[in-house]
Design a protein around this motif. Structure first.
Motif, short mmCIF file in Angstrom:
data_model
loop_
_atom_site.label_atom_id
_atom_site.label_comp_id
_atom_site.label_asym_id
_atom_site.label_seq_id
_atom_site.Cartn_x
_atom_site.Cartn_y
_atom_site.Cartn_z
N ASP A 233 47.62 32.18 -18.56
CA ASP A 233 46.55 32.33 -17.57
C ASP A 233 46.94 33.52 -16.69
O ASP A 233 47.82 33.41 -15.83
CB ASP A 233 46.45 31.06 -16.73
N GLU B 49 45.66 35.27 -14.14
CA GLU B 49 45.54 35.21 -12.68
C GLU B 49 46.56 34.23 -12.09
O GLU B 49 47.17 34.50 -11.05
CB GLU B 49 44.12 34.81 -12.26
N ARG C 95 38.09 35.42 -9.99
CA ARG C 95 38.91 34.27 -10.35
C ARG C 95 40.23 34.28 -9.58
O ARG C 95 40.73 33.24 -9.17
CB ARG C 95 39.17 34.24 -11.86
N ILE D 53 43.42 35.06 -23.85
CA ILE D 53 42.45 35.41 -22.81
C ILE D 53 42.28 36.91 -22.71
O ILE D 53 41.15 37.43 -22.63
CB ILE D 53 42.86 34.81 -21.45
N ASP E 6 36.65 33.50 -20.76
CA ASP E 6 37.57 32.50 -20.22
C ASP E 6 37.19 31.09 -20.66
O ASP E 6 38.06 30.29 -21.04
CB ASP E 6 37.59 32.59 -18.70
N CYS F 95 39.33 28.60 -23.06
CA CYS F 95 39.60 27.22 -22.64
C CYS F 95 39.23 26.23 -23.74
O CYS F 95 40.01 25.32 -24.05
CB CYS F 95 38.82 26.92 -21.36
N THR G 274 38.74 26.52 -15.42
CA THR G 274 38.68 27.98 -15.36
C THR G 274 38.50 28.52 -13.94
O THR G 274 38.61 29.72 -13.73
CB THR G 274 37.52 28.50 -16.23
N TRP H 144 45.62 25.25 -24.12
CA TRP H 144 45.25 25.61 -22.74
C TRP H 144 45.99 24.68 -21.80
O TRP H 144 45.92 23.46 -21.92
CB TRP H 144 43.74 25.47 -22.54
N SER I 170 46.91 23.88 -17.56
CA SER I 170 46.43 24.13 -16.20
C SER I 170 47.55 24.75 -15.37
O SER I 170 48.08 24.14 -14.42
CB SER I 170 45.94 22.82 -15.57
N TRP I 171 47.89 25.97 -15.70
CA TRP I 171 49.01 26.63 -15.03
C TRP I 171 48.74 26.86 -13.56
O TRP I 171 49.67 26.81 -12.73
CB TRP I 171 49.32 27.95 -15.72
N ALA I 172 47.52 27.13 -13.19
CA ALA I 172 47.23 27.42 -11.78
C ALA I 172 47.59 26.24 -10.90
O ALA I 172 48.17 26.41 -9.81
CB ALA I 172 45.76 27.78 -11.62
#
Length: 309
Positions: free
Chosen positions: A43, A45, A80, A143, A157, A161, A179, A230, A232-234
């Motif tokens: 990811d 961002e 994003r 991505i 994106d 996902c 996302t 995928w 959920s790194w954020a």
């Protein structure tokens, strides 16, 4: 002693996260090199934001971000990055302004002007000029490859996902959360992709969407039965950034205050982490007893970061 144990657990998670971030940089950028390949979808961002958050702990992450500002910023989504920055501590958001200024001045990417801090470019990692190029080959760079082909925005994106969920169907609300785009815009993008036969709709209530990995496998050079995952790194990286900030001034003279502040952190981030990491059940512990399962939760985060990167 409890404060020291908490600090040690945070330090272990911080170090594991910094290593994971470097592995991910090596998967998408030629300035980084790691012997360990990234296995899940990077990811970009989220990677940028955690690199800004941990730059004092691991300066090479900031160095990579500085060079990326010149050579790779156009493959990032400004909107994003702004949306995800809200999950991170204020210091990370301030540093995003520094990156944005570098993207404008060094990279000539005027899309970042709304976030740029004037004069922030002076804080960049200067010295001998470095060059780099984004990597788009490899499953982890999915991505970036989709953005290069389809343009930076929601459509590549959400497509990444859904591919990263191994062909599983997802409703709009979950795709929007994953996302970090607004639900209405995500719905329009999904409808367009389905109309173009890029995605399939499923007759669920509410309607859900899936990507047929067999169709995309040859084009994207991925295994149809085992596409890159995928993650959920954020959400994970935002939790680590918050812990890192908290660790700078842990209350060492009161176990009760320490436990209370730890609970507040988990309350702020735990709901977002629940679908990602299997954490110990923390809500049954009261007072100082909260610290033991909290430390176990940090160890679970270390295992996650090190195991799925």
């Amino acid at each position: 002693m409890s404060a020291q144990r908490v600090a040690k657990a945070i330090g272990a998670l911080r170090e594991a996260t910094a290593q994971a971030a470097w592995i991910q940089w090596s998967a998408i950028f030629t300035v980084a090199a790691s012997r360990r390949p990234a296995r899940s979808i990077v990811d970009p961002e989220a990677l940028l934001l955690v690199s800004l958050a941990l730059r004092d702990h691991e300066p090479r992450l900031w160095s990579a971000a500085v060079v990326w500002a010149q050579f790779g910023s156009r493959l990032l989504s400004v909107q994003r990055a702004k949306n995800l920055a809200a999950l991170f501590p204020p210091t990370t958001r301030e540093r995003l302004g520094e990156f944005a200024q570098l993207a404008v001045t060094d990279g000539g990417d005027l899309r970042w002007r709304s976030l740029a801090h004037r004069g922030a470019g002076k804080t960049g990692a200067r010295g001998r000029p470095r060059e780099g190029a984004p990597r788009i080959e490899g499953a982890a760079a999915l991505i970036l490859r989709l953005r290069l082909g389809l343009g930076v925005g929601i459509k590549p994106d959400v497509l990444a996902c859904l591919i990263g969920h191994a062909g599983g169907a997802m409703p709009v609300i979950l795709i929007a959360k994953a996302t970090a785009y607004y639900g209405r815009a995500v719905r329009r993008a999904l409808e367009d992709l389905a109309a173009a036969d890029f995605l399939e709709t499923r007759p669920t209530a509410p309607i859900s969407y899936r990507a047929d990995t067999r169709k995309w496998a040859a084009l994207l050079a991925i295994e149809p039965s085992d596409p890159p995952a995928w993650r959920s790194w954020a959400q994970v990286y935002a939790f680590v950034a918050a812990l890192d900030q908290w660790s700078l001034a842990l209350p060492g003279d009161s176990r009760f205050v320490l436990a209370s502040e730890a609970r507040d952190l988990v309350d702020a981030h735990g709901r977002a982490l629940d679908p990602v990491i299997r954490l110990p059940q923390l809500d049954k512990s009261r007072g100082e007893a909260y610290l033991e399962p909290f430390i176990e939760a940090l160890k679970a985060c270390v295992d996650f970061v090190g195991g799925v990167v």
